[in-house]
Every structure is written in structure tokens, then in C-alpha cells.
Design an enzyme around this catalytic site. Structure first.
Site, PDB file in Angstrom:
ATOM      1  N   HIS A   1      57.634  45.723   1.287  1.00 58.15           N
ATOM      2  CA  HIS A   1      57.488  44.267   1.206  1.00 58.15           C
ATOM      3  C   HIS A   1      57.767  43.608   2.557  1.00 58.15           C
ATOM      4  O   HIS A   1      57.307  42.492   2.818  1.00 58.15           O
ATOM      5  CB  HIS A   1      58.453  43.728   0.146  1.00 58.15           C
ATOM      6  CG  HIS A   1      58.064  42.408  -0.437  1.00 58.15           C
ATOM      7  ND1 HIS A   1      57.374  41.439   0.262  1.00 58.15           N
ATOM      8  CD2 HIS A   1      58.268  41.878  -1.669  1.00 58.15           C
ATOM      9  CE1 HIS A   1      57.182  40.385  -0.500  1.00 58.15           C
ATOM     10  NE2 HIS A   1      57.709  40.619  -1.686  1.00 58.15           N
TER      11      HIS A   1
ATOM     12  N   ASP B   1      39.131  48.526  -6.499  1.00 53.68           N
ATOM     13  CA  ASP B   1      37.901  49.244  -6.834  1.00 53.68           C
ATOM     14  C   ASP B   1      37.479  50.051  -5.609  1.00 53.68           C
ATOM     15  O   ASP B   1      36.899  49.527  -4.666  1.00 53.68           O
ATOM     16  CB  ASP B   1      36.801  48.260  -7.244  1.00 53.68           C
ATOM     17  CG  ASP B   1      35.501  48.953  -7.626  1.00 53.68           C
ATOM     18  OD1 ASP B   1      35.419  50.184  -7.471  1.00 53.68           O
ATOM     19  OD2 ASP B   1      34.566  48.254  -8.051  1.00 53.68           O
TER      20      ASP B   1
END
Length: 456
Positions: A178, A399
Site C-alpha cells: 500500500h 481481465d
């Protein structure tokens, strides 16, 4: 017609049998603009204690004609990752502490990110409903033995585990530091990786921008706000006792689009038409949480914190398109237990006020507050924290050429029991529904669902 509020159940599984087949580093596929010994600056927004984590996410893909054999999947992911690490080269470095506990990225020989190939003798169907986050999926995301919390020093900043199942489907378990990116920045990186996998050549749109120096603290630091979101408050209420003296369980609820619209209209029944769906949803969840926990005494001070994307607030100078660092502020709504248990419109007004109070001045003050105080621990007294993932294009970004994942998102919230996550529902027929995932003390779960379902 589906109910407005529906609990989504997941099975409590036996430990998933996982065999690690290969573990190997992935290096940038070409030259990068740093050498061993070089360093990169991290802003105070990047290295504050709440960012010192490797955020875990998992992505499930069912068998289809485009991923029917293992080598193409692994080779596709590996080659694309090596290519995308050239423009996103900071992920191939490591973090270290320097003066006053400040973190920086440093580069040395033989670093890179970590990739793991694994398999399981069970099928994806044995994991239960793949659209509902399940803590039992934790083995699908790699962790080092004896790994401690907030341990990001000298460890790979991206870890990817690909697990193949007996049915031919597979999962991609990621842990992303992060400190290098907020949620939107992580989606930018993921989209570049997946686009590169589909194209077979490096694709970055937009081109990544580091430039963390834009958020250096002022000299001298100027803290213009109280920043209650970071402060420790003395919690004399029943809240802490209830939370820590009971077993915590993860729960997930599907909130229909109709319910969200109704809550927003209900909150607007006063005179303020500026309330958003998030304002009303966050207020409703906060009220339901406080009511179910029956917080006493009623004058106890409570906080609701949530992250606000401040990218559009930054004007001096403007952020360059492609900046993928942390540009989030913690908004903080404060009130007493009595008020939070009260009227939805009043609680929504608190959430709305905290959200619109985030400005460039507040962001700069946050940076300076962190420079002066440098908090060493997370403060949870009297607090519920909500994280919103509904605006992340997480399904589209993941994807890689074999279609969108069946599920994309977090797994286990129980290590942070005062956190609630709003997730997009990945199904094509979700009709704008939001998943609310939250950890609750086991004895109050029925009460929480009862209050969450009361939307009149």
C-alpha cells in the site's frame, strides 16, 4: 424479487490443500532508470502506519478455451509482469527505514517481485460461492512463515500466487504494498499488467508517474486542523469490551440498488439534497453497527472514518495523469452514541460534512501532521472505518485475456475487526447492488442484520 438487504452465506472450509510448485523472483524485462544504491522518496501519505501493509486480494477464473493449459497462463502472467515492471520499476525495489522512522524505496541487486506457482487437488466448486469473500481462502494468497503485521521492510512489494485447481480453473492471489499506491493506483498498475498480457507488448495508459515529492511537508510544518482521525481518544464506553471479549465473525450483505436509492431519498427527506448514496449508506451502516452493539453510555464519543480520494482537490500544482501514489485523506465524522442511534438524515449530515471537508488544505495539513507526530500505531477506540471499493474498476482491470474474474476483491477482514468494506458485485446481473462486508461480534450478528434491514 430479491430482498433489499440479503445476507450472503459462505461455508467454513477445512484448510485448502495447497502445494507450492515454484517460487521465483520476477525482474524488469528491460533497463530501468535506477541503479543499485539509488533511492526514491515516499510521501507521508505513502508511509503512514495505515499504509504499511501488503493488501491481499484474490481473483478467480473458471476454465475456458483460452486458459485450458497451465503453461500459457503462467507464461502470459510472468512475461507481462516482467514487461510492466519496466515502467513500474519501483515495485521491483524494497522499503527501508531511514531517519525518524521514515520509509524510502531503495534498489539493490537481485530484488524484483515474487511469483509463486501452486496447485490444489480440489475443484473451484469446493470453495463454495465464489462471489462472497471467504476468510477460508487465505491460503490462496502467499504469506511468509512467521510474518508479522505491518512488516513491509525489505520484503517484495508485490507477491503473486497462481493456484491451479483440479477442474482447470485457477486463482490469482495478490499482495501489493500500500506504500506504493492507493486503491486507484493499484488498479492502474493491474490494468497495465492485464493490458500488457493481452497485447503481448508493454501497454501503459496512462504512463505511470512517481513524483512523490509533490507531497513533501511544508517548512515549517503547518497543522491547520485537529485531525481527530489519527488521535487516540479515551474510550470509556462498552464498545471495546464488546468487540474484544467476543469471537469476531465476518458477514456479508447484498444491498440492492433500490435499497441504496431509498436510503439516499430518506436521508434527503430533510432539506439537504446534496447527500450522495455513499453518504446515506455509510450513515446507515454506522447506525446499524452502533445500535447492534448497544453502545453505552449514550454520551460516549464515537468516530466513523473513511478514505476520500483527493486527486481532484490537488491544484497547486495539479497532479500529472498517471500518478499512482497515495492521494487519499481520512475523513472523520464524530458524534455521540445517542446521536448516531438517531435520525438517518442527521447521521448522513455528519458523514457528508466530513467528506466535503476534505480539501487541498486539509491534505497538506495531514501531511504536516504526520511529519510532526508520526503516529506509530493505528487508533481504533470508538471507531468504525469504512473502505469503499465500489468505484474501482477491479473486474475490468483483472481481465488478462481469459475474461473477467468470477470474483475480485479482499478475503479476510477479521484481522481488522472495526473495518467495513463496500464492494462491487461482480455478477453481470448485479443491477448496481453493493456488497457490505463487515466483522461483528458473534452474539450481535442477528441484531445487526435486523437494523441493517430496517430502511424505513
Amino acid at each position: 424479487m430479491a430482498p433489499w438487504v440479503q445476507e450472503l452465506h459462505f461455508p467454513h472450509l477445512d484448510p485448502i490443500p495447497i502445494t507450492i510448485d515454484r517460487t521465483f523472483p520476477v525482474m524488469p524485462a528491460g533497463p530501468i532508470p535506477v541503479s543499485p544504491g539509488d533511492t526514491l522518496y515516499l510521501s507521508n501519505l505513502d508511509d503512514m502506519i495505515g499504509s504499511r501493509v501488503l493488501t491481499p486480494t484474490v481473483y478467480f477464473y473458471k476454465l475456458n478455451e483460452r486458459n485450458s493449459t497451465h503453461p500459457p497462463v503462467m507464461k502470459t502472467l510472468l512475461d507481462a509482469l516482467a514487461r510492466v515492471l519496466v515502467p513500474y520499476y519501483p515495485f521491483s525495489g524494497r522499503l527501508r527505514e531511514v531517519e525518524n522512522g521514515k520509509l524510502e524505496v531503495f534498489f539493490g541487486p537481485d530484488q524484483g517481485v515474487l511469483m509463486i506457482e501452486a496447485h490444489s487437488d480440489i475443484a473451484l466448486a469446493n470453495l463454495g460461492d465464489l462471489t462472497v469473500p471467504n476468510p477460508s481462502w487465505a491460503p490462496l494468497v502467499y504469506k511468509f512463515p512467521n510474518e508479522g503485521p505491518f512488516n513491509v521492510i525489505d520484503t517484495p512489494l508485490l507477491i503473486a500466487q497462481v493456484t491451479f485447481f483440479s477442474c482447470g480453473g485457477f486463482s490469482l492471489g495478490l499482495r501489493t504494498c500500500h506504500c506504493l499506491s492507493d486503491g486507484l493506483g493499484a488498479m492502474q498498475f493491474l490494468a497495465a499488467w492485464s493490458s500488457t498480457a493481452k497485447a503481448g507488448v508493454s501497454v501503459t495508459n496512462p504512463d505511470p508517474c512517481w513524483e512523490r515529492e509533490i507531497f513533501r511537508p511544508r517548512e515549517p510544518p503547518l497543522v491547520e486542523y485537529p485531525h481527530f482521525e489519527f488521535m487516540r481518544i479515551e474510550d470509556m464506553s462498552s464498545l471495546s469490551t464488546t468487540l474484544w471479549n467476543n469471537k469476531m465473525v465476518q458477514k456479508c450483505y447484498r444491498i440492492s440498488r433500490e435499497c441504496q436509492t431509498h436510503l439516499k431519498n430518506l436521508a434527503r427527506s430533510g432539506k439537504d439534497s446534496a447527500f450522495t448514496t455513499f453518504d446515506a449508506m455509510a450513515a446507515h451502516v454506522w447506525r446499524s453497527w452502533v445500535k447492534s452493539l448497544d453502545v453505552k453510555p449514550l454520551d460516549s464519543n464515537l468516530r466513523l472514518t473513511f478514505s476520500v480520494n483527493a486527486r481532484q482537490k490537488v491544484k497547486n500544482p495539479n497532479l500529472i495523469d498517471g500518478f499512482y501514489g497515495n492521494v487519499v485523506c481520512l475523513a472523520c465524522a464524530m458524534s455521540t452514541a445517542k446521536l448516531v442511534k438517531g435520525c438517518l438524515s442527521e447521521v448522513t449530515k455528519l458523514v457528508h460534512g466530513a467528506r466535503i471537508g476534505i480539501s487541498e488544505e486539509y491534505l497538506r495539513s495531514t501531511i504536516d501532521y504526520l511529519e510532526v507526530e508520526r503516529p506509530r500505531r493505528m487508533e481504533f477506540d470508538g471507531k468504525l472505518s469504512i473502505t469503499q471499493w465500489t468505484r474501482f474498476s477491479i473486474y475490468e482491470s483483472a481481465d488478462f485475456g481469459w475474461g473477467k474474474p468470477v470474483y475480485a476483491g479482499p478475503i479476510d477482514l477479521t484481522p481488522t475487526p472495526q473495518v467495513c468494506v463496500f464492494l462491487p458485485q461482480g455478477e453481470a446481473d448485479s443491477n448496481g447492488a453493493t456488497l457490505v462486508c463487515i466483522c461483528l461480534p458473534e452474539p450481535v450478528t442477528d441484531k445487526f442484520q435486523e437494523f441493517l434491514s430496517l430502511v424505513d
